[in-house]
Design a protein around this motif. Sequence first.
Motif, PDB file in Angstrom:
ATOM      1  N   GLN A 226     -61.818   2.963  12.042  1.00  0.00           N
ATOM      2  CA  GLN A 226     -60.447   2.484  11.925  1.00  0.00           C
ATOM      3  C   GLN A 226     -60.461   0.973  12.105  1.00  0.00           C
ATOM      4  O   GLN A 226     -60.869   0.478  13.162  1.00  0.00           O
ATOM      5  CB  GLN A 226     -59.550   3.135  12.978  1.00  0.00           C
ATOM      6  N   ASN A 227     -59.994   0.249  11.113  1.00  0.00           N
ATOM      7  CA  ASN A 227     -59.972  -1.212  11.146  1.00  0.00           C
ATOM      8  C   ASN A 227     -58.577  -1.687  11.523  1.00  0.00           C
ATOM      9  O   ASN A 227     -57.598  -1.386  10.837  1.00  0.00           O
ATOM     10  CB  ASN A 227     -60.376  -1.788   9.787  1.00  0.00           C
ATOM     11  N   THR A 244     -63.108  -2.820  14.577  1.00  0.00           N
ATOM     12  CA  THR A 244     -63.377  -1.472  14.073  1.00  0.00           C
ATOM     13  C   THR A 244     -63.559  -0.532  15.255  1.00  0.00           C
ATOM     14  O   THR A 244     -64.406  -0.775  16.123  1.00  0.00           O
ATOM     15  CB  THR A 244     -64.628  -1.454  13.185  1.00  0.00           C
ATOM     16  N   MET A 373     -64.307  -8.333   4.363  1.00  0.00           N
ATOM     17  CA  MET A 373     -63.388  -7.234   4.103  1.00  0.00           C
ATOM     18  C   MET A 373     -62.184  -7.767   3.344  1.00  0.00           C
ATOM     19  O   MET A 373     -61.992  -8.985   3.218  1.00  0.00           O
ATOM     20  CB  MET A 373     -62.944  -6.572   5.426  1.00  0.00           C
ATOM     21  N   ASN A 374     -61.359  -6.850   2.855  1.00  0.00           N
ATOM     22  CA  ASN A 374     -60.100  -7.222   2.226  1.00  0.00           C
ATOM     23  C   ASN A 374     -58.955  -6.536   2.955  1.00  0.00           C
ATOM     24  O   ASN A 374     -59.170  -5.651   3.804  1.00  0.00           O
ATOM     25  CB  ASN A 374     -60.093  -6.871   0.735  1.00  0.00           C
ATOM     26  N   ASP A 376     -56.866  -4.369   2.066  1.00  0.00           N
ATOM     27  CA  ASP A 376     -56.685  -2.938   1.854  1.00  0.00           C
ATOM     28  C   ASP A 376     -57.436  -2.100   2.880  1.00  0.00           C
ATOM     29  O   ASP A 376     -57.064  -0.946   3.132  1.00  0.00           O
ATOM     30  CB  ASP A 376     -57.149  -2.560   0.443  1.00  0.00           C
ATOM     31  N   GLU A 377     -58.481  -2.658   3.465  1.00  0.00           N
ATOM     32  CA  GLU A 377     -59.261  -1.917   4.460  1.00  0.00           C
ATOM     33  C   GLU A 377     -58.648  -1.990   5.847  1.00  0.00           C
ATOM     34  O   GLU A 377     -59.112  -1.301   6.765  1.00  0.00           O
ATOM     35  CB  GLU A 377     -60.692  -2.461   4.509  1.00  0.00           C
ATOM     36  N   GLU A 379     -55.947  -1.109   8.466  1.00  0.00           N
ATOM     37  CA  GLU A 379     -54.954  -0.051   8.634  1.00  0.00           C
ATOM     38  C   GLU A 379     -53.694  -0.533   9.329  1.00  0.00           C
ATOM     39  O   GLU A 379     -52.605  -0.022   9.054  1.00  0.00           O
ATOM     40  CB  GLU A 379     -55.563   1.110   9.431  1.00  0.00           C
TER      41      GLU A 379
END
Length: 995
Positions: A226-227, A244, A373-374, A376-377, A379
Amino acid sequence: MAATVRRQRPRRLACWTLLAILLADLLALSDTLAVMSVDLGSESMKVAIVKPGVPMEIVLNKESRRKTPVTVTLKENERFFGDSAASMAIKNPKATLRYFQNLLGKQVDNPHVALYRARFPEHELNFDPQRQTVHFKISPQLQFSLEEVLGMVLNYSRSLAEDFAEQPIKDAVITVPAFFNQAERRAVLQAARMAGLKVLQLINDNTATALSYGVFRRKDINTTAQNVMFYDMGSGSTVCTIVTYQTVKTKEAGMQPQLQIRGVGFDRTLGGLEMELRLREHLAGLFNEQQRKGGRAKDVRENPRAMAKLLREANRLKTVLSANADHMAQIEGLMDDIDFKAKVTRAEFEELCADLFERVPGPVQQALQSAEMNLDEIEQVILVGGATRVPKVQEVLLKAVGKEELGKNINADEAAAMGAVYQAAALSKAFKVKPFVIRDAVVYPILVEFTREVEEEPGVRSLKHNKRVLFSRMGPYPQRKVITFNRYSHDFNFHINYGDLGFLGPEDLRVFGSQNLTTVKLKGVGDSFKKYPDYESKGIKAHFNLDESGVLSLDRVESVFETLVEDSPEEESTLTKLGNTISSLFGGGTTADTKENGTDAVQEEEEGPAEGGRDEPAEQVEAEVPVEGSPQPPPTEPKGDAAPEGEKPSEKDNGGKSEAQMPSEKEDLGPKGAPPSEEEKKQKPARKQRMVEEIGVELVVLDLADLPEDELARSVQKLEDWTLRDLEKQEREKAANSLEAFIFETQDKLYQPEYQEVSTEKEREEIAGKLSAASTWLEDEGFAATTVMLKDKLAELKKLCLGMFFRVEERKKWPERLSALDNLLNHSSIFLKGARLLPEMDQIFTEVEMTTLEKVINETWSWKNATVAEQAKLPATEKPVLLSKDIEAKMMALDREVQYLLNKAKFAKPRPRPKDKNGTRTEPPVNASANNQEEKVIPPAGQAEDAKPISEPEKVETGSETADTETLELGGPEAEPEQEEQPTGQRRPLKNDEL
């Protein structure tokens, strides 16, 4: 045989070493019953504690507030902290120091020093030529370094924690910004040392916040990553962190939750303070405009007190405008007794800070780039910090992250303090917490640089500059690494510097300071080669440690040599094998650390395969030691003596002592696992013997030199003197307040009827005269009186009034004490009468006991009547003969006798009653015992009376009814036979063998 003795000496000491460690832990445990954390912010700090019975509690300061301003006011003979110091900023702005954390670890040419001077021109910053830093100069006698000022704040936080916990506290975890470099972190550690704190860890505030979030949501964490993004905008800076969460398998505790810092972005100057300064400047312009209209051209910016008032009003105005569209700013007597009043709208505030709001998405982009990362990753995006309450900040941030809403399900002010105190409990030896693995990340990469001669062409030698990355950007820490220099046989130097800082802008690079950390000069390399000429060199190994606080250190440098020696089978004696077995049981092998929070590194001496030197095998950076509790599996050790090409076998260095590498067990066995024969033992291959020689190290610090030990000792002594001075001041103020309160209270009591009744007119006049004289002395000379003089004056007045106070207190106690004595006497008399009325068969008290109680009751009645009659004859102004302590003593004596009899009655067993001839009881109580000696059961010959088995119940038929009865006899010389009560007319005979 000599080699065997040297090899076994460390093993024989293993057991004693373990016992010594356990004993040291037990001794240290007695002093670590409470731990604390300090969330050290730019504007305020939050302190939390953990102690037995108090799990993770925020400390309240003296004003009962949960956060305390990081402000210090220093005068010639006194100092103020917290809210008291913040209020002193209006009266004495030059002596009030605040927002100084950005100056830690900075040299005089740093842009932040110039920025601080522009923001707070009332402070005088002097140059320290030895360290190239600045220090505060309040007066010629009052000059303090930044570490000393921070040490005072930390010492004050410790006093708050100790008062709240009601016990001394030494262990602490302190939060620091994630962007702090090595110099800034060392400055905080030195300040904590001046304050007398033992720092368990410097934890990044973003990591502490993430830990607090994860601890209270442990059940929501699973094997799926979970980011979560934390956006923390405080008073002085902004930090964005990507974390994370997932569960991982650890060696010690199985599946446990873990947080891993994946990306970090920051802005050192974007925060609430800059917004307040913009508002202050706006208000100052409005006031100057009002002054010009009134014909006065004096600039308010030249008045430090007026600017301090404007800054305080700007702080309030920013908070109010977060919930209102407009608000009226007003200050009474801003300057020259002129009041100020102006209306400010939220639109004006947003226009003033428009360029600041444009910088809000910057840390988000930095964090995403460092984490690769972007959006969209991600949460969830969670807001932390007080400045995130500004609506425009939330609006711009929400647009930048593209989410439906921002998370506000965390305490924005206290999350870091709670996470830090959880980590403090995990690191402390006095508490046991649920494991939570932490994998923090290195923000600034660190590398090693060195130069050596190479021969590119035959006969042509040149210098080649080499770089080896030691700790990479966003790599986990704490960890240890070893770099091996293989082509040096003489003394040489190498440099420890920061790596690629291209992710920082030009202005951030100027603020960052020196990119060179340390120059390491090695001495004794050539001597070590001369000492072991017949040994093969395995290189010069430098052991580095990036600890839990993110501070880099060079543990040691060693020169390692190896040679082959013959191994005779006679060396392995029975005693040696026994020693090997014992040492393996008591820590001879590698054991994982017991700490379960994932912050401790693995064994120091473990080394892995080369990492940074694949292209240049001459100098190798050995594989990083994983973080304790991390999910990565441990490296597989080679089975034999020789390691595969490109790898280094794990080794244990013993500081100059030789250690022979023993062959593996597989080599000791013959074919099919059978023991080797004598010929095979003689053909046993030679083993490797390792020699380790310590190399002398000289460190030249290049970024910011630490305080020398003598200056550090002087700073510690200076802070201790200030602390003693504060304690003396508090004690004097307490003595003066006690004296003043006693004078006023006693003067009022002299006119109360209860005091006039027990004192004569002459006595009251004498007391009143003394009180009046003491009051006059306190007003005229009390300011110069010492603590001892104030206490002596109070003791003198108390001695004068002691008799009058004593008589009043005794008269107040008489009704209650006499009533209690009468009640006890009445209840004791009733109890005695009841005891005497018991029939002789049921009597449990002896005649002596009842006579003793009767005597005590009569003596108490006589003493009470006589003393009360004698007291009635005495005037109220005389010393009483009826004393409350005597009444209490009589009550205790009487109560002791009654309680003795009551306890005896409580545990006494009733005597068995006799039965009539028909087998029925005269007064049949339930389960009563028979007392008929004629029916006593006689045990069979040869069987002891007290060993009586229980017989089966016997059926007795009477008429048409059959009764099942069971009889249980209690044996023993004093026990009477007992049997179940039978209905009248249904008694059966007893048998000799029935028990």
